[in-house]
Structure formats: structure tokens, C-alpha cells
Design an enzyme around this catalytic site. Sequence first.
Site, short mmCIF file in Angstrom:
data_model
loop_
_atom_site.label_atom_id
_atom_site.label_comp_id
_atom_site.label_asym_id
_atom_site.label_seq_id
_atom_site.Cartn_x
_atom_site.Cartn_y
_atom_site.Cartn_z
N GLY A 45 2.57 4.10 13.05
CA GLY A 45 3.37 3.02 14.01
C GLY A 45 2.36 2.30 14.69
O GLY A 45 2.62 1.18 14.52
N GLY A 97 6.34 5.15 8.28
CA GLY A 97 6.29 6.53 8.70
C GLY A 97 6.04 6.42 9.82
O GLY A 97 6.69 7.14 10.18
N SER A 98 4.49 7.69 10.16
CA SER A 98 5.64 8.38 11.36
C SER A 98 4.65 7.81 12.27
O SER A 98 4.49 6.74 12.40
CB SER A 98 3.82 9.76 11.15
OG SER A 98 3.09 8.87 11.37
N THR A 99 5.85 8.14 13.48
CA THR A 99 5.42 7.47 14.99
C THR A 99 3.92 7.14 15.29
O THR A 99 4.04 6.20 16.12
CB THR A 99 5.90 7.37 15.94
OG1 THR A 99 7.57 8.17 15.56
CG2 THR A 99 6.12 7.17 17.57
N GLU A 151 9.67 16.60 14.86
CA GLU A 151 9.74 16.28 13.86
C GLU A 151 9.17 17.24 12.53
O GLU A 151 7.62 16.64 12.64
CB GLU A 151 9.67 14.74 13.39
CG GLU A 151 10.11 14.46 12.28
CD GLU A 151 9.97 12.92 11.96
OE1 GLU A 151 10.30 11.93 10.55
OE2 GLU A 151 8.51 12.36 11.84
N GLU A 200 9.40 1.44 11.25
CA GLU A 200 9.94 2.25 11.35
C GLU A 200 9.82 3.39 10.98
O GLU A 200 8.64 3.98 10.29
CB GLU A 200 11.64 2.37 9.73
CG GLU A 200 12.73 2.50 9.74
CD GLU A 200 12.07 4.59 9.17
OE1 GLU A 200 11.85 5.02 10.16
OE2 GLU A 200 12.14 4.48 8.19
N LYS A 252 0.66 -1.01 -0.25
CA LYS A 252 -0.04 -0.15 -0.17
C LYS A 252 1.07 1.23 0.31
O LYS A 252 1.59 1.96 0.82
CB LYS A 252 -0.84 0.46 0.92
CG LYS A 252 -2.35 1.26 0.82
CD LYS A 252 -2.05 1.91 0.83
CE LYS A 252 -1.78 2.70 2.68
NZ LYS A 252 -1.34 4.70 2.01
N CYS A 267 12.56 11.24 7.41
CA CYS A 267 12.76 10.97 8.80
C CYS A 267 13.90 10.99 9.22
O CYS A 267 14.23 11.05 10.30
CB CYS A 267 12.68 9.37 8.55
SG CYS A 267 13.48 8.18 7.72
#
Length: 498
Positions: free
Chosen positions: A249, A244-246, A400, A267, A191, A302
Site C-alpha cells: 500500500g 493488500g499488505s501495508t 500480521e 485498505e 489486476k 485482513c
Amino acid sequence: MLDYTREDWATRAAALRLRNQAFIDGKFVDAASGRTFDSINPATGAILTSVSECDAADVDRAVGVARRAFEDGRWSRMAPGDRKAVMLKLADLIRANLEEMALLDSLDMGKLVSDAVTVDAPGSAHFFQWYAEAIDKIYDEVAPTGPGDLALVKRVPLGVVGAVTPWNFPLDMATWKGAAALAAGNSVVLKPAEQSPLSALRLAELASEAGVPDGVFNVVPGYGATAGKALGLHMDVDCLAFTGSTGIGKMFMQYSGQSNLKQVWPETGGKSPNLIFADCEDLEAAADMAAFGIFFNQGEVCSANSRIYVERSIAQEFTDKMIARAQGMQPGDPLDPASKMGAIVSERQLDGIMGFVEAGKKTATLAEGGNRVTVDGKGCFVQPTVFSDVAHNDPLAKDEIFGPVVSIIPFDSEAEAVAMANDSIYGLAASVWTDNLNRAHRVAENLFAGTVSVNTMDALSAQTPFGGMKQSGFGRDLSLHSFDKYTALKTTWIKYKV
């Protein structure tokens, strides 16, 4: 390609045939709902194409064909040498279509085509080749046992791997997940980010052309809240690899607990520190690489080294060097080889960056940049931005931003620098600049990060694992270690008469 002009690239871009349907079971298909979403060029605001908007029904179909392909062994039980040959052919096909793959990413998310054609697309081919070559060179184990016992330990594919990838390096992130998962013998349902699905769709077509069997590599473009969530919750997905973003995740970790306890390998975010010591003898090189570390790919990286800790005695000198480099890296048309930075991926992302910049003007010194700009009156562009006199606890230094915004923070001692560098929820990467060998080893050991680069920036290769600690996640891409994500250890114990 390296001598192409802006006009050359524009001509080639206009001639592209964009794949805009889902790729399931070896062919392009519309979403079951018939819905589409627009893929927009952030450099111009123009609609590139309308892409099939997959949802849970399409994900279920893709997972179903991936499961059947895995269980009948068309790929999972293919001889290692044959699987290797297919992946080597795919690497060759990427190289044969290098400029097309580079253009797709440049148009879709705004990166410089000069970077895409020299870094991203060749990197994809390299990683497919590297993992192909690893297939027939990884051995299983025989455990030490007594007479009459034979214990075989084999590394076996998991089954169906879901991969959810970000928009900042569309082709490379699809490759980092897909190449290792395929090399291990899994089926894959990818995806891609809704902001940049085009290169993944072309990659699937090239994989089929290379000989990857139908159903083994599928691509379901769509939104994270629908297609991504459906993949995370699917009961027949064995593993989910995510970059992607925390925050997202964490959601995938929850989806695993709510479904089949699938392995999830995140990650996620980063806020990488860059420590510049006064005993660094080549401050010009340190400034060059610091600028690269935050302004490359418009800072949409990132592991971008977005907070720079500089020993106080050289802080002003280093700041002046960063200002000069920022002034020389102004954004321009991503198809123009003379441009130093491209476009921000979307209006939403640009708004977020500018929110940090506006807030930062009240708490720190804006030393350079900080303005939204246009190119030919259009597009999502922002100047490379340097803040000085930044407090360590300022959001500029903590959050971030995912854009070309860097904070410069002075320090007085090595211990203070290391403490501030480690005082973060993230732990993806870090850099150290010093010509003191003892300090280089000591500081690198004390920094809590997945990769520490000494006297260089954001170093990586196919041979070394990439990933982080803390809330940067625990997934590892690249190297042979990435096979740990996509395989299970299976023991077969045999009793025999002696």
C-alpha cells in the site's frame, strides 16, 4: 448445491472451463509478450492452468481502451436506469453461475467450497445488486445562493479506475472495488492477485454478457512487481483502489507521487483485537465467534481477530474453550463439505506462518496445533493454532501472520485491555464481549478501529463502510461512502438576471 458430496464437487471441478487470458476491450487476449504463469491448486499442488502474464504493455493497452470507453460515454453517460439494469443482470448472472464461481475461488486459493458457495459468490451478487439499486437513488445538490445565482454540485465519475485486489477473497474483493466504481460510471482496469486470478476473469466475461460495454471492465492478470506497478505508475489512471499488505500500500502511494498524483485508496493490514470481559454472560458464544474470527478462511482475513485479550479471572476457562474449538476445526479437502478449514494459499505463505509458529514456541505456550499437515499426502495445510501466555509485545501479538494462529493475552483492568488493544500500528477492526451496556459503549468509543463489533465478530454489510485507521489504510469499501473514492464533486455556477 448444499447437499453436494465431495465427489459431486470434484466432478464439477473437473468439468470447468478455465478462462486464462487477459480480458481487454471485451475479449480474451494473450499477453503481448506471450508469457504465462501457472495457477496452482494449493490443496493438491496441481497446476490448474497457465494464465497470461500481463506487464506494462498490456496495462497500457487496457488503460487506453478504458479511457476511450469513458470519454465516448458508452458507460459514463449511459442513463442511470440503463446502467442499473446492466448491473442487475450481472448480479443475476453471478447467481446463475454460483457453483462455478465458488469452485474457481476454492480451487485457486484453497478456501472451502462450502464457504465460497454460501458466502463469497452470493455476496458478490448481492453487492452488485446493491450498488445497481443505488445508481438512480443518489441525488446531486443545489447550494444555497442569493438571487441571480444558481450553484449546482454534481457527483461525477473520475475516469479510469485501477483496482489491485488480494488473493484471500478473490471474487468478493474484485466486486467490492468493481461494483462501486462501475456504478459511479467509471471504466475499470482490474489486476487480481497472481495467486487467484480465475474468478476475476470469469467475472469480466459475465459482465460483458450482462451488457457492460467493451472497454469498460478489463482484467490484466500478472505479477504485482510488473502489472501492479505499471497500473500504479500509469499517467492515465485517475484512481487506484488497493487491498493488500501495508508495505505494498505504501508503494502505491509512492507510485502516485511519481506519476500523476492519482488518488490512492489503500485498505491494508490488520491485527484486530478481541476483548473478552468477565461480565460476558455467554462465554460459549464468545468462544464460538472467536474461533470463527481467526480460523474462518484459514485465518487469511485482513480483519481476523488474531489477538484475544481475556480478563484474567476467566482466561484459563476461555483458553480451554478455544483449544476445544481448534481441535474441532482441523483442515481437510476444500471440496469436502465436512472439512472445517481449507488450504493455505501457497507454500510461501505457509512457510511464513510456520516461521511465526516456530518462533512463538520459544516465547509463549503452544496450547494447541502448530503443525503443518497434509491431506491425502498433499497440499499446503496447517492446524488451527492457539498460543497462550503471550506477551503483549511478542511478534505473535504484534505482526500480521495471515493464518490460523491466535494469541491469548490476559488483562486485569478495562483500561489495560484498551491500551493494549490500541497499541498497534494497525486499526482495521476490533471486537468487544460484555453484557455491561455502559462498558460496551465506553470501550467501543475508545478503541481505535474502523469497525468495532460488540458481542459479535467482524460485522459488515453493504450498508456500512469497511476500512481502517493508522497503517490499516484509509480506503473505505461498501456502503454509499465508497462512492466518495470513485467520484469527484463538480460545481457549475450559473449567473442569471432577476
